[in-house]
Structures are given as structure tokens and as C-alpha cells.
Design an enzyme around this catalytic site. Structure first.
Site, PDB file in Angstrom:
ATOM      1  N   HIS A   1      -8.069  -1.115   5.590  1.00  0.00           N
ATOM      2  CA  HIS A   1      -8.353  -2.366   6.294  1.00  0.00           C
ATOM      3  C   HIS A   1      -8.949  -3.373   5.308  1.00  0.00           C
ATOM      4  CE1 HIS A   1      -9.316  -4.923   9.707  1.00  0.00           C
ATOM      5  NE2 HIS A   1     -10.487  -5.141   9.131  1.00  0.00           N
TER       6      HIS A   1
ATOM      7  N   GLU B   1      -7.525  -2.638  -2.276  1.00  0.00           N
ATOM      8  CA  GLU B   1      -6.856  -1.675  -1.382  1.00  0.00           C
ATOM      9  C   GLU B   1      -6.003  -0.708  -2.194  1.00  0.00           C
ATOM     10  OE1 GLU B   1      -4.846  -3.295   2.083  1.00  0.00           O
ATOM     11  OE2 GLU B   1      -6.021  -5.126   1.946  1.00  0.00           O
TER      12      GLU B   1
ATOM     13  N   ASN C   1       0.834  -1.210   0.000  1.00  0.00           N
ATOM     14  CA  ASN C   1       0.000   0.000   0.000  1.00  0.00           C
ATOM     15  C   ASN C   1       0.865   1.254   0.000  1.00  0.00           C
ATOM     16  OD1 ASN C   1      -3.018  -0.532   0.083  1.00  0.00           O
ATOM     17  ND2 ASN C   1      -2.243  -2.035   1.554  1.00  0.00           N
TER      18      ASN C   1
HETATM   19  C1  GRF Z   1      -3.091  -4.822   4.107  1.00  0.00           C
HETATM   20  O1  GRF Z   1      -3.933  -5.900   3.841  1.00  0.00           O
HETATM   21  C2  GRF Z   1      -3.783  -3.796   4.966  1.00  0.00           C
HETATM   22  O2  GRF Z   1      -5.144  -3.696   4.699  1.00  0.00           O
HETATM   23  C3  GRF Z   1      -3.584  -4.350   6.348  1.00  0.00           C
HETATM   24  O3  GRF Z   1      -2.287  -4.875   6.334  1.00  0.00           O
HETATM   25  C4  GRF Z   1      -1.927  -5.231   5.000  1.00  0.00           C
HETATM   26  C5  GRF Z   1      -0.677  -4.481   4.676  1.00  0.00           C
HETATM   27  O4  GRF Z   1      -0.134  -4.843   3.438  1.00  0.00           O
HETATM   28  N1  GRF Z   1      -3.829  -3.324   7.340  1.00  0.00           N
HETATM   29  P1  GRF Z   1       1.043  -4.000   2.808  1.00  0.00           P
HETATM   30  O5  GRF Z   1       2.155  -3.947   3.847  1.00  0.00           O
HETATM   31  O6  GRF Z   1       0.522  -2.635   2.487  1.00  0.00           O
HETATM   32  O7  GRF Z   1       1.467  -4.762   1.594  1.00  0.00           O
END
Ligand code: GRF
Length: 204
Positions: free
Chosen positions: A110, A175, A16
Site C-alpha cells: 500500500h 514499494e 510490483n
Molecule cells: C501501487 O502503488 C500499490 O501500492 C497500489 O497500487 C499500485 C499498483 O501499482 N496498491 P503497480 O500495478 O504494481 O505498478
């Protein structure tokens, strides 16, 4: 007007974070990423930040009281002149002091359609409950667990042959689509609060 500055807090992979960095690089996030902070030294996301030329800090939470750790985070965020905080897989609860220091300016993503399945292992919770739709939620952070006002959501189907990995991968794509768009909309400032409802007025 100078570009706003966001600080991104991570604990791991940082996909993300990459989506946010990508939107910033293409000029539509409405902000630059001023600092990335991880509470896990080996978090791959720190390497992504360094590769993008962004200050990448490790703050160890182990053996520290939550308040002391959070104060250290706040110091670093302020030192890097951060206006907004994006949580991107940051696996720590924030103290009320931290939340009020950036009140209404902390965002989280989330992997479920909140308010269903807050907390850890949201994708496993969704599978075990047997829902046919799950998805991703971007929300403002308040003092509760994944309980703040919802900014944006995207639903994804839960397939009969899904396991946690398959569902997580499908949700993760959602996401990456909504997190930068939601942050851009928030930073553009075009939203009204109607109780818990956040009504976006500006298009990201
Ligand atoms: C994602 O699924 C987010 O929604 C959750 O933790 C994960 C993080 O993934 N809170 P990344 O580190 O962004 O790849």
C-alpha cells in the site's frame, strides 16, 4: 522441499508484479509465481506475466456478486497450486470467505505509511493532509480495509513541490524495494505474531 508458489492478483500496470518476478528469477523470493490473475482484461501486468512464461488469467468481476467472483478466483488459485497470494495493485475488496481460505497468507502493498491513509488515493490523501513523510507498507490482509498486521515499511520524504505524480513515483520505488523482501521473509516463515505485531526473525 519444493518451492512455494505464489499467485499475484493485479488490476493494472503491474510494476510490483515485475519486482516480485525479478526476485523470483534471481532466486531470493523463496517462491515461484504460479499464476497472475487480473480483473481487468487490458491490464499491462498480464503481458508482463505472459512474457515471463507465467499463466496469466483474466477474471471479469463485472455483473458478478463478490462471493461468486471470489470463489472463481479461489478455484483458479487452487488449480495452480498457490500457497500464498500477493495483491499488487488489485483494486477489489476480498470477501471474508476468500480471506479465510488463505488466512495469514495474503499480502498487500500500500502506498502510505499505514495506518495513515488507507484506501484509494493514498498519495493524494497524504499530500492534502500535509504530512512531511509518507512511504510504503507491506501488510497481511484481513477482513478490513488495509488494516492487517504490518510486515515492512519504508518512509520517503514529501517535498514541498511534490504533486501526486512525483510523490507516487518516489513511493513506488520504495514499494519495489520492500515488497519482494517482505514476501521472502514471510515465506521463509521466520516471524512471530505478538498481538498485531509481526516480529520478523529471518533475514530475507
Ligand atoms: C501501487 O502503488 C500499490 O501500492 C497500489 O497500487 C499500485 C499498483 O501499482 N496498491 P503497480 O500495478 O504494481 O505498478
Amino acid at each position: 522441499m519444493p518451492l512455494k508458489r505464489v499467485g499475484v492478483l493485479i488490476s493494472g500496470r503491474g510494476s510490483n508484479l515485475l519486482a516480485l518476478l525479478d526476485a523470483a528469477r534471481h532466486g531470493w523470493l523463496g517462491a515461484e509465481v504460479g499464476v497472475v490473475i487480473s480483473n481487468v482484461e487490458a491490464a499491462p501486468g498480464l503481458q508482463h506475466a505472459r512474457a515471463a512464461g507465467i499463466p496469466a488469467l483474466f477474471h471479469d468481476h463485472r455483473g458478478r456478486a463478490r462471493e461468486a467472483f471470489d470463489r472463481e478466483l479461489l478455484d483458479s488459485l487452487r488449480r495452480h497450486r498457490v500457497d500464498w497470494v500477493c495483491l499488487a495493485g488489485f483494486m477489489r475488496l476480498l470477501s471474508p470467505e476468500f480471506v479465510s481460505a488463505y488466512a495469514g497468507r495474503i499480502v498487500n502493498v500500500h502506498p502510505s505509511l499505514l495506518p495513515a491513509f488507507p484506501g484509494r488515493d493514498a498519495q493524494r490523501q497524504a499530500l492534502e493532509h500535509g504530512v512531511k513523510l509518507s512511504g510504503a507498507t507491506v501488510h497481511l490482509v484481513d477482513d478490513g480495509l488495509d488494516s492487517g498486521p504490518i510486515v515492512m515499511q519504508e518512509a520517503v520524504p514529501v517535498r514541498d513541490d511534490d504533486d501526486v505524480a512525483a510523490l507516487s513515483a518516489r513511493i513506488l520505488e520504495a514499494e519495489h524495494r520492500i515488497y519482494p523482501r517482505a514476501v521472502a521473509a514471510l515465506l521463509a516463515g521466520g516471524y512471530r505474531r505478538l498481538g498485531r505485531r509481526l516480529v520478523l526473525e529471518a533475514r530475507a
